[in-house]
Design an enzyme around this catalytic site. Structure first.
Site, PDB file in Angstrom:
ATOM      1  N   LYS A  64     -80.140  71.426  35.767  1.00 46.00           N
ATOM      2  CA  LYS A  64     -81.243  70.984  36.625  1.00 46.00           C
ATOM      3  C   LYS A  64     -81.337  71.803  37.912  1.00 46.00           C
ATOM      4  O   LYS A  64     -80.382  72.441  38.326  1.00 46.00           O
ATOM      5  CB  LYS A  64     -81.125  69.481  36.920  1.00 46.00           C
ATOM      6  CG  LYS A  64     -81.570  68.651  35.714  1.00 46.00           C
ATOM      7  CD  LYS A  64     -81.676  67.177  36.003  1.00 46.00           C
ATOM      8  CE  LYS A  64     -82.174  66.473  34.722  1.00 46.00           C
ATOM      9  NZ  LYS A  64     -82.108  65.011  34.846  1.00 46.00           N
ATOM     10  N   ARG A 106     -74.994  63.833  29.704  1.00 44.06           N
ATOM     11  CA  ARG A 106     -76.103  64.367  28.900  1.00 44.06           C
ATOM     12  C   ARG A 106     -76.207  65.860  29.203  1.00 44.06           C
ATOM     13  O   ARG A 106     -76.506  66.230  30.339  1.00 44.06           O
ATOM     14  CB  ARG A 106     -77.387  63.615  29.289  1.00 44.06           C
ATOM     15  CG  ARG A 106     -78.638  64.047  28.555  1.00 44.06           C
ATOM     16  CD  ARG A 106     -79.840  63.229  29.034  1.00 44.06           C
ATOM     17  NE  ARG A 106     -81.067  63.638  28.389  1.00 44.06           N
ATOM     18  CZ  ARG A 106     -81.814  64.666  28.801  1.00 44.06           C
ATOM     19  NH1 ARG A 106     -81.471  65.367  29.857  1.00 44.06           N
ATOM     20  NH2 ARG A 106     -82.923  64.963  28.150  1.00 44.06           N
TER      21      ARG A 106
HETATM   22  C1  YH5 Z   1     -81.771  62.284  32.638  1.00 45.14           C
HETATM   23  O1  YH5 Z   1     -81.328  62.774  33.670  1.00 45.14           O
HETATM   24  N1  YH5 Z   1     -83.547  64.016  32.033  1.00 45.14           N
HETATM   25  S1  YH5 Z   1     -85.616  65.260  30.750  1.00 45.14           S
HETATM   26  C2  YH5 Z   1     -85.205  70.099  34.210  1.00 45.14           C
HETATM   27  C3  YH5 Z   1     -84.182  71.006  34.037  1.00 45.14           C
HETATM   28  C4  YH5 Z   1     -83.169  70.761  33.149  1.00 45.14           C
HETATM   29  C5  YH5 Z   1     -83.184  69.600  32.416  1.00 45.14           C
HETATM   30  C6  YH5 Z   1     -84.671  73.262  34.319  1.00 45.14           C
HETATM   31  N2  YH5 Z   1     -84.279  62.969  30.231  1.00 45.14           N
HETATM   32  C7  YH5 Z   1     -82.832  62.875  31.884  1.00 45.14           C
HETATM   33  O2  YH5 Z   1     -83.345  67.209  30.976  1.00 45.14           O
HETATM   34  N3  YH5 Z   1     -82.757  61.058  30.311  1.00 45.14           N
HETATM   35  C8  YH5 Z   1     -84.423  64.033  31.033  1.00 45.14           C
HETATM   36  O3  YH5 Z   1     -84.130  72.116  34.828  1.00 45.14           O
HETATM   37  C9  YH5 Z   1     -83.280  62.227  30.753  1.00 45.14           C
HETATM   38  N4  YH5 Z   1     -81.286  61.104  32.153  1.00 45.14           N
HETATM   39  C10 YH5 Z   1     -81.769  60.508  31.027  1.00 45.14           C
HETATM   40  N5  YH5 Z   1     -81.225  59.348  30.640  1.00 45.14           N
HETATM   41  C11 YH5 Z   1     -85.320  66.462  32.023  1.00 45.14           C
HETATM   42  C12 YH5 Z   1     -84.218  67.433  31.782  1.00 45.14           C
HETATM   43  C13 YH5 Z   1     -84.225  68.681  32.572  1.00 45.14           C
HETATM   44  C14 YH5 Z   1     -85.218  68.942  33.478  1.00 45.14           C
END
Ligand code: YH5
Length: 276
Positions: free
Chosen positions: A223, A258
């Site tokens: 993230k 996750r």
């Molecule tokens: C979460 O924290 N996040 S979708 C931007 C990024 C990297 C990853 C480029 N679903 C979560 O994974 N479900 C998502 O930077 C989730 N907790 C739970 N429970 C976003 C994501 C992401 C967004």
């Protein structure tokens, strides 16, 4: 087996927090050839995760990322259902579905999903009753605002207090709606309508949420908050920061991490288990 017992079993058998592997189902291209290749790529990614020691799959139709446009119900079902069916037929591992739409929850469970991961904490109309009648475990996540604009308007007086209050109220509402307390997980929602300093404070003070009595799921993998710490725009540069954050989260009591990168995360969690 209920969620709390399943998590305890993973902890016991593996000796570390459960690893949730992120599987995004990317949009179908217009040609059938493209569609075949995408499903093929999805399968190879899932197989690799299993070889790397994943404990639970998280299948998402990419509708909740910051800045993302909402995806239609039909589109989301078309992406997510074949993926869940295949995972269910192929592996004996739990599958979570990353969705806030009650209809997707229902059909995903019919297709083989056994865990609802809702970034909207069951606030959609009908979501509470659907999950209560499905009898499935659920993860309630905090967010401020809606994915399209949430990073533009984020602000808190007391981020830890406000997230705590929100989750506490949602847990109570779920229990009142007939969802067993033992099947509820909570998530602080890193990056969902939070500024850099909000994310850092929440992560630092994660242990304050243990008295809510629900296992904690932590999602920080790749993230932007990590990119901000190490000054890395590109997500591929955020591996070490992601793995470090996963180890710290587990050390602070997270039951599930996750992640995108299962193998390095598992190696780091194992190392921490022996040396921590
Ligand atoms: C979460 O924290 N996040 S979708 C931007 C990024 C990297 C990853 C480029 N679903 C979560 O994974 N479900 C998502 O930077 C989730 N907790 C739970 N429970 C976003 C994501 C992401 C967004």
């Amino acid at each position: 087996m209920d969620l709390v017992n399943w998590l305890a079993a993973v902890q016991r058998e593996k000796g570390h927090a459960a690893i949730m592997g992120i599987l995004n189902v990317t949009p179908d291209s217009f040609s059938d050839g493209g569609r075949f290749n995408q499903m093929d790529a999805f399968k190879r990614q899932a197989e690799q995760m299993v070889a790397d020691g994943v404990d639970i799959f998280d299948v998402g139709g990419e509708s909740t990322r910051p800045g993302a446009e909402p995806v239609s119900l039909e589109q989301e079902l078309a992406r997510v259902l074949p993926a869940i069916e295949w995972l269910h037929e192929t592996f004996a591992l739990p599958i979570s579905v990353d969705t806030y739409k009650p209809e997707v929850m229902k059909q995903a469970v019919e297709a083989g999903a056994n865990f609802i991961n809702d970034v909207n904490a069951l606030q959609a109309k009908e979501a509470l009753s659907v999950v209560a009648s499905l009898g499935m475990p659920v993860c309630l996540m905090h967010k401020q605002g809606e994915p399209k604009t949430m990073q533009l308007t984020a602000g808190y007086q007391d981020v830890v207090g406000e997230v705590y209050q929100f989750l506490s109220e949602r847990i109570a509402t779920c229990v009142q709606s007939g969802i067993a307390q033992e099947s509820i997980m909570i998530d602080l929602g890193f990056g969902f309508g939070k500024r850099f300093e909000d994310n850092c404070l929440l992560f630092q003070q994660m242990t304050r949420f243990t008295d809510l009595g629900c296992p904690l799921l932590v999602g920080v993998s790749r993230k932007r908050m990590l990119g901000q710490i190490i000054d890395a725009e590109r997500v591929e540069k955020r591996l070490q920061a992601s793995v470090t954050a996963a180890v710290l989260a587990a050390q602070k009591g997270a039951a599930v991490v996750r992640v995108h990168d299962v193998k390095p995360t598992r190696e780091a969690l194992l190392t921490a288990k022996y040396l921590g």
